[in-house]
Structures are given as C-alpha cells and as structure tokens.
Design a protein around this motif. Structure first.
Motif, PDB file in Angstrom:
ATOM      1  N   GLY A  88       0.820  -1.217   0.000  1.00 25.96           N
ATOM      2  CA  GLY A  88       0.000   0.000   0.000  1.00 25.96           C
ATOM      3  C   GLY A  88       0.847   1.258   0.000  1.00 25.96           C
ATOM      4  O   GLY A  88       0.534   2.236  -0.695  1.00 25.96           O
ATOM      5  N   ARG A  92       0.767   4.069  -2.930  1.00 25.24           N
ATOM      6  CA  ARG A  92       0.358   5.446  -2.616  1.00 25.24           C
ATOM      7  C   ARG A  92       1.439   6.464  -2.958  1.00 25.24           C
ATOM      8  O   ARG A  92       1.146   7.522  -3.522  1.00 25.24           O
ATOM      9  CB  ARG A  92      -0.003   5.559  -1.131  1.00 25.24           C
ATOM     10  N   TYR A  93       2.694   6.150  -2.624  1.00 27.81           N
ATOM     11  CA  TYR A  93       3.775   7.133  -2.782  1.00 27.81           C
ATOM     12  C   TYR A  93       4.418   7.114  -4.171  1.00 27.81           C
ATOM     13  O   TYR A  93       4.854   8.166  -4.656  1.00 27.81           O
ATOM     14  CB  TYR A  93       4.848   6.903  -1.718  1.00 27.81           C
ATOM     15  N   ILE A  96       0.216   6.580  -7.063  1.00 22.56           N
ATOM     16  CA  ILE A  96      -0.912   7.514  -6.931  1.00 22.56           C
ATOM     17  C   ILE A  96      -0.431   8.951  -6.730  1.00 22.56           C
ATOM     18  O   ILE A  96      -0.959   9.880  -7.354  1.00 22.56           O
ATOM     19  CB  ILE A  96      -1.829   7.073  -5.770  1.00 22.56           C
ATOM     20  N   PHE A  97       0.563   9.146  -5.860  1.00 20.91           N
ATOM     21  CA  PHE A  97       1.033  10.504  -5.565  1.00 20.91           C
ATOM     22  C   PHE A  97       1.562  11.237  -6.810  1.00 20.91           C
ATOM     23  O   PHE A  97       1.179  12.390  -7.044  1.00 20.91           O
ATOM     24  CB  PHE A  97       2.088  10.460  -4.461  1.00 20.91           C
ATOM     25  N   PHE A 279      -9.480   6.682   5.858  1.00 25.35           N
ATOM     26  CA  PHE A 279      -8.227   6.720   5.105  1.00 25.35           C
ATOM     27  C   PHE A 279      -7.236   7.745   5.637  1.00 25.35           C
ATOM     28  O   PHE A 279      -6.034   7.521   5.607  1.00 25.35           O
ATOM     29  CB  PHE A 279      -8.507   7.009   3.621  1.00 25.35           C
ATOM     30  N   THR A 300      -0.972  11.900  -0.194  1.00 25.58           N
ATOM     31  CA  THR A 300      -0.343  10.580  -0.098  1.00 25.58           C
ATOM     32  C   THR A 300      -1.244   9.571   0.608  1.00 25.58           C
ATOM     33  O   THR A 300      -0.809   8.454   0.904  1.00 25.58           O
ATOM     34  CB  THR A 300       1.002  10.672   0.649  1.00 25.58           C
ATOM     35  N   SER A 301      -2.490   9.953   0.874  1.00 25.39           N
ATOM     36  CA  SER A 301      -3.452   9.014   1.463  1.00 25.39           C
ATOM     37  C   SER A 301      -4.248   8.352   0.330  1.00 25.39           C
ATOM     38  O   SER A 301      -4.121   8.727  -0.844  1.00 25.39           O
ATOM     39  CB  SER A 301      -4.397   9.752   2.408  1.00 25.39           C
ATOM     40  N   TRP A 302      -5.071   7.399   0.687  1.00 27.58           N
ATOM     41  CA  TRP A 302      -5.893   6.743  -0.331  1.00 27.58           C
ATOM     42  C   TRP A 302      -6.986   7.679  -0.845  1.00 27.58           C
ATOM     43  O   TRP A 302      -7.219   7.770  -2.045  1.00 27.58           O
ATOM     44  CB  TRP A 302      -6.532   5.474   0.245  1.00 27.58           C
TER      45      TRP A 302
END
Length: 361
Positions: A88, A92-93, A96-97, A279, A300-302
């Motif tokens: 995860g 995320r980092y 997604i980020f 989240f 940086t969160s979901w």
C-alpha cells in the motif's frame, strides 16, 4: 438485629473502601481531624493548591482534546498484514502521488492561462469578468479535491446568490473552504496566511470577494465587521461563508461560535461538514504542521471522504440574543454532523504555548 448487624458490617466495609485523603496530599502536609472526623477550614486551605492543580488539569484536558489529532490504531502488526501494508505504501507514494501531482499541475496551467487574460482584458466588463472568474475558481478547487481523490457527498439544495444571507460551517481544516468552493464560489472570511497561501489570498481569491483579517490586530475586527455588513447587502455579491469557531477543531467537537456572523440581521444558513477518518484524518493542526505538509499528507493518502449538509436556513427569534442564536445554530450543526458541543472559546488556543515550544522545553 440481624439486619442491623448486616448494616453495620456493610458500613464498615464501605469505610475500608473509602479513600484516605492524606494519600492524595503532597509529602510533608498533614491533616488534623476534629472530634467528629471532619476537616477544618485551615486543613482545606492547606490542600487547596493540590485541588486547584487537579481541577486545572481536568479543564486543560477537556480543552486540548478539541485540538488533538487521534492517530489510527496500527493494523500492520503481524507477519501476514505487514507485506500488504508495504504494498500500500509503494502504491500510494510511487504511483498515486505522482499522478495526483500531475493532475494538480495540469489544473494550475489551465487555471492561470485562463484567469490572467480574463482578469486583465475584461476590466471594463465587471459582471462578465466576475462570472468567469467565479467559474474558474470553482474549477481550480475541483482540481484540488481531485488531487486528494476526494469523495464528497453533498446533501440538500445547492446555495444560491441572494442578498441578506450568510453561510456558517464548522471548521476542521482549510480544505473545508476548498470542498465548499468547488460547488459554489463563496466569499469567505479567513485569517491572513503567510507564504504561497497568502499570495493566493491577496490575488486570486480577492476576485470572489473574500475578506482577510489578522486576529492579532484589534483594528481588523472593526474593518471586517464593516465589510461584512456591506457584503451581505449586495445583491450580486457571492454568498458569504464564515467559520464562526475561528480556528480548526478536530471534527469530534465544536467550540463556541463567535457572535459576529449572527449580528448582521440576515438569514443564517448552517452547513455541517463531517470527515470519515477511514483513510486519513483531515484535521489541520496549524501549530504543528504547515498547510503544505498537510496537503502532502492528504495527497499521499488513499482518499479524503466527507459529507456536507446544507441545512435549513435560520433566523433570529423574537427575544433571542445573538449569543443564543449562535448557540442554537451550533447545536443544529453539531447534531447533524455528530459532533460534541464544548463550552470553550477557540481563541484560547492561540494564547497558550505551542506544542513545538513545550516539546523543546
């Protein structure tokens, strides 16, 4: 006789359970008892500093809990879950980020390439310029919400531009304004901030009629009060948004509402905001972290999940004071968002030493 015997024994048992007050006194102090086992006045005066300290600690705890972020309980505590948590973090980092940074950068490019020409070239056509600028600000706020993967559910009718009305909401973070602004271009009353946030306040957000103040300047209060009265009278002005708590609270409580928003002689429209902490905790503790750090935490969160309720407009009742009106509206917002009401003034937060300073000491 048996009954009395039982009663006597039970009372003696109660005496054994009764705490000895001397155990709670500072070392070196003693308590002199009278014949009937009661404390004398001088004894009470002797222990009053200890009682004062205890009462102060209770009050301090009930106040500071309004401004504390409650970290989630760790769930990656065993060998099975820890690899999933690591996956995860990587997603995320590292995936997604960067995508969210790209989305926010694209939003700024589109916004600035449209806002600057409109602001400079349509100075003679104020109504058209304001309308376009209002739409552009709403669009930019939508890009901000998208950069957190914001999942926002709005309940109730969308606010409209009408004279003599003001919107009031509970306050958790500066993102409250962004979440509300993406639906309706509000003119907000806000503390003047330094850095890039202050630059946005004095340039872009001025175009939607926002009003800034510095809580350390006594003169600003009079100026803001005058600007508020002028703004609510204008038929074409953007809806006025006020966060009457005057500070960010951790979305578990509501502190006292300032009465300024309730003395304008206009309709008050309550707005309740409740964040789901599944989240990320959306509370911004401005004394511990900058707004840039807060934004990075969100990005940086979901996802950022929240509900917004536009509640029934309220008016001052006959014989009701502005303070009572403010408390009634606070009760409506607290009930809808499931928040606890506490009798504290949020400005006391700024008269206390900051957590950073206390940690250094």
């Amino acid at each position: 006789m048996n009954r009395t015997g039982k009663l006597k024994s039970s009372s003696s048992e109660l005496d054994l359970d009764r705490p000895n007050i001397e155990d709670y006194l500072p070392s070196g102090s003693s308590v002199q008892h009278e014949r009937h086992g009661k404390l004398s006045l001088c004894d009470l005066l002797d222990i009053s500093p200890s009682l004062s300290e205890a009462a102060g600690a209770i009050v301090d705890d009930s106040f500071t809990r309004c401004f504390k972020s409650n970290p989630p309980e760790p769930w990656n505590w065993n060998v099975y879950l820890f690899p999933l948590w690591c996956c995860g973090v990587v997603i995320r980092y590292l995936i997604i980020f960067p995508i969210r940074i790209l989305v926010l950068t694209l939003g700024w490019i589109i916004f600035l390439s449209s806002f600057i020409p409109v602001h400079c070239l349509l100075k003679g056509k104020d109504d058209l310029r304001r309308k376009i600028e209002r739409c552009l600000v709403e669009m930019m706020c939508s890009f901000f919400v998208a950069s957190w993967t914001g999942v926002v559910k709005y309940h109730g009718p969308r606010p409209s531009i009408r004279p003599k009305q003001v919107f009031v909401a509970n306050h958790t973070s500066m993102i409250d304004f962004i979440i509300l602004e993406q639906m309706t271009a509000f003119a907000v009353i806000m503390q003047k901030h330094p850095g890039w946030v202050g630059l946005l306040q004095s340039t872009i957000l001025e175009s939607v009629g926002c009003i800034w103040f510095n809580r350390t300047e006594a003169k600003d209060r009079e100026i803001v009060a005058r600007k508020l009265r002028e703004h609510v009278q204008g038929a074409n002005n953007n809806p006025l948004l006020i966060f009457p708590e005057g500070t960010c609270v951790n979305n578990h409580y509501t502190v006292m509402f300032k009465k300024g928003a309730f003395e304008l002689g206009c309709t008050v429209c309550p707005v309740a905001i409740k964040y789901n902490k599944i989240f990320v905790d959306a509370f911004w503790n401005s004394r511990k972290q900058s707004f840039t750090t807060h934004l990075l935490q969100l990005m940086t969160s979901w996802a950022v999940v929240c509900d917004v309720w536009y509640l029934e407009p309220q008016n001052l009742k006959p014989g009701e004071t502005s303070i009572e009106f403010a408390e009634r509206v606070r009760g409506i917002i607290s009930h809808r968002a499931g928040l606890k009401m506490v009798p504290w003034d949020g400005y006391l937060k700024y008269s206390r030493p900051s957590p950073k300073h206390r940690e250094r000491k």
